[in-house]
Scaffold this active site. Sequence first.
Site, mmCIF file in Angstrom:
data_model
loop_
_atom_site.group_PDB
_atom_site.id
_atom_site.type_symbol
_atom_site.label_atom_id
_atom_site.label_comp_id
_atom_site.label_asym_id
_atom_site.label_seq_id
_atom_site.Cartn_x
_atom_site.Cartn_y
_atom_site.Cartn_z
ATOM 1 N N LYS A 1 0.831 -1.213 0.000
ATOM 2 C CA LYS A 1 0.000 0.000 0.000
ATOM 3 C C LYS A 1 0.868 1.267 0.000
ATOM 4 O O LYS A 1 0.614 2.190 -0.768
ATOM 5 C CB LYS A 1 -0.929 0.029 1.232
ATOM 6 C CG LYS A 1 -1.871 -1.162 1.326
ATOM 7 C CD LYS A 1 -2.837 -1.018 2.491
ATOM 8 C CE LYS A 1 -2.191 -1.053 3.871
ATOM 9 N NZ LYS A 1 -1.572 -2.336 4.241
ATOM 10 N N ARG B 1 -9.481 1.164 8.775
ATOM 11 C CA ARG B 1 -9.089 -0.193 9.139
ATOM 12 C C ARG B 1 -10.177 -0.912 9.918
ATOM 13 O O ARG B 1 -9.983 -2.076 10.291
ATOM 14 C CB ARG B 1 -7.824 -0.141 9.998
ATOM 15 C CG ARG B 1 -6.535 -0.520 9.269
ATOM 16 C CD ARG B 1 -5.430 -0.487 10.296
ATOM 17 N NE ARG B 1 -4.220 -1.150 9.942
ATOM 18 C CZ ARG B 1 -3.156 -0.554 9.398
ATOM 19 N NH1 ARG B 1 -3.201 0.703 9.049
ATOM 20 N NH2 ARG B 1 -2.049 -1.241 9.200
ATOM 21 N N ARG C 1 12.248 -5.807 5.106
ATOM 22 C CA ARG C 1 12.238 -4.441 4.561
ATOM 23 C C ARG C 1 12.902 -3.428 5.499
ATOM 24 O O ARG C 1 12.871 -3.564 6.716
ATOM 25 C CB ARG C 1 10.813 -4.025 4.159
ATOM 26 C CG ARG C 1 9.851 -3.820 5.277
ATOM 27 C CD ARG C 1 8.446 -3.578 4.731
ATOM 28 N NE ARG C 1 7.527 -3.313 5.820
ATOM 29 C CZ ARG C 1 6.228 -3.074 5.668
ATOM 30 N NH1 ARG C 1 5.680 -3.087 4.472
ATOM 31 N NH2 ARG C 1 5.476 -2.839 6.717
ATOM 32 N N ARG D 1 11.321 -0.807 10.842
ATOM 33 C CA ARG D 1 10.196 -0.548 11.729
ATOM 34 C C ARG D 1 10.204 -1.533 12.895
ATOM 35 O O ARG D 1 10.459 -2.715 12.710
ATOM 36 C CB ARG D 1 8.880 -0.685 10.955
ATOM 37 C CG ARG D 1 8.579 0.526 10.106
ATOM 38 C CD ARG D 1 7.388 0.335 9.233
ATOM 39 N NE ARG D 1 6.223 -0.244 9.903
ATOM 40 C CZ ARG D 1 5.028 -0.335 9.341
ATOM 41 N NH1 ARG D 1 4.838 0.120 8.112
ATOM 42 N NH2 ARG D 1 4.012 -0.869 9.975
ATOM 43 N N ARG E 1 -0.440 -8.569 13.488
ATOM 44 C CA ARG E 1 -1.015 -7.575 12.568
ATOM 45 C C ARG E 1 -1.908 -8.266 11.531
ATOM 46 O O ARG E 1 -2.944 -7.732 11.137
ATOM 47 C CB ARG E 1 0.111 -6.789 11.879
ATOM 48 C CG ARG E 1 0.794 -5.812 12.844
ATOM 49 C CD ARG E 1 2.165 -5.375 12.370
ATOM 50 N NE ARG E 1 2.148 -4.592 11.164
ATOM 51 C CZ ARG E 1 3.227 -4.380 10.400
ATOM 52 N NH1 ARG E 1 4.400 -4.902 10.738
ATOM 53 N NH2 ARG E 1 3.129 -3.641 9.328
HETATM 54 P P1 AMP Z 1 0.881 0.655 8.973
HETATM 55 O O1 AMP Z 1 2.069 1.541 8.781
HETATM 56 O O2 AMP Z 1 -0.307 1.094 8.156
HETATM 57 O O3 AMP Z 1 1.202 -0.813 8.797
HETATM 58 O O4 AMP Z 1 0.423 0.842 10.496
HETATM 59 C C1 AMP Z 1 1.275 0.483 11.573
HETATM 60 C C2 AMP Z 1 0.462 0.348 12.848
HETATM 61 O O5 AMP Z 1 -0.150 1.606 13.166
HETATM 62 C C3 AMP Z 1 -0.698 -0.639 12.781
HETATM 63 O O6 AMP Z 1 -0.287 -1.972 13.029
HETATM 64 C C4 AMP Z 1 -1.608 -0.098 13.883
HETATM 65 O O7 AMP Z 1 -1.115 -0.432 15.182
HETATM 66 C C5 AMP Z 1 -1.449 1.413 13.731
HETATM 67 N N1 AMP Z 1 -2.449 1.962 12.775
HETATM 68 C C6 AMP Z 1 -2.197 2.549 11.571
HETATM 69 N N2 AMP Z 1 -3.336 2.929 10.975
HETATM 70 C C7 AMP Z 1 -4.338 2.586 11.828
HETATM 71 C C8 AMP Z 1 -5.761 2.686 11.758
HETATM 72 N N3 AMP Z 1 -6.377 3.242 10.699
HETATM 73 N N4 AMP Z 1 -6.475 2.226 12.815
HETATM 74 C C9 AMP Z 1 -5.872 1.688 13.895
HETATM 75 N N5 AMP Z 1 -4.547 1.535 13.998
HETATM 76 C C10 AMP Z 1 -3.770 1.983 12.988
#
Ligand code: AMP
Length: 217
Positions: A13, A88, A127, A161, A172
């Site tokens: 994404k 989400r 990554r 990360r 996740r």
């Molecule tokens: P990402 O970078 O999109 O993989 O997000 C990393 C982490 O941030 C996720 O595993 C969640 O803990 C938190 N997170 C990001 N976006 C959301 C969202 N829309 N709702 C809830 N938690 C989020």
Amino acid sequence: MNLILLGPPGAGKGTQAKRLVDKRGLVQLSTGDMLRAEVIQGTTLGREAKRVMDAGQLVSDQILIDMIADRIDDPSCRNGVVLDGFPRTEAQAEALSQMLKKHGKKIDVVIELVVDEKALIERITGRFSCKICGTGYHDLFQPPKLAGRCDVCGSEEFVRRADDNEATVKARLLAYHAQTAPILPYYRARGLLKQVDGMAPPDQVALQIDSILTGVN
Ligand code: AMP
């Protein structure tokens, strides 16, 4: 045009969102990046969010809804946004549609990156990115041309990360299935959902997305 990229962690994404920014002048709204910025700044929200993110769980809906509501009305988003990591949950999807409606806007298309989940752990745990310019790399699939040096800016500093480890990735993925995948039917029912093959190389995924967006315009 306002679009959403959906898919499990590691589906690509963020990579595709950045390409859409470059190609179509959309603004990328990545809630993961916003939360990580809070963590780096050491805000109260960042400290609270870090605990949840490190456990591979979702941060509370209201925090994320407020975060997006703050950004989406900014004049810089006039040409449209690409949402990456939001919504989400069903509550977030509903809140998003309400906040857009209030301003006479809407989601034009939702693109699901369909991936083989068996490949995701390898994709995610390998990554890393340049600490200075953010260029993304992968230990196996896309190492820097010169080991230890960023191809783009020459920096020798890289970051990984905290949540890109196997145990957290598994959590996740569970969160994705329990809370995020149920919003796919919400968008399918509204005729907005399109799918692309997220296992294809990034250039080909970008082409698939491009042909969908050409049809939407
Ligand atoms: P990402 O970078 O999109 O993989 O997000 C990393 C982490 O941030 C996720 O595993 C969640 O803990 C938190 N997170 C990001 N976006 C959301 C969202 N829309 N709702 C809830 N938690 C989020």
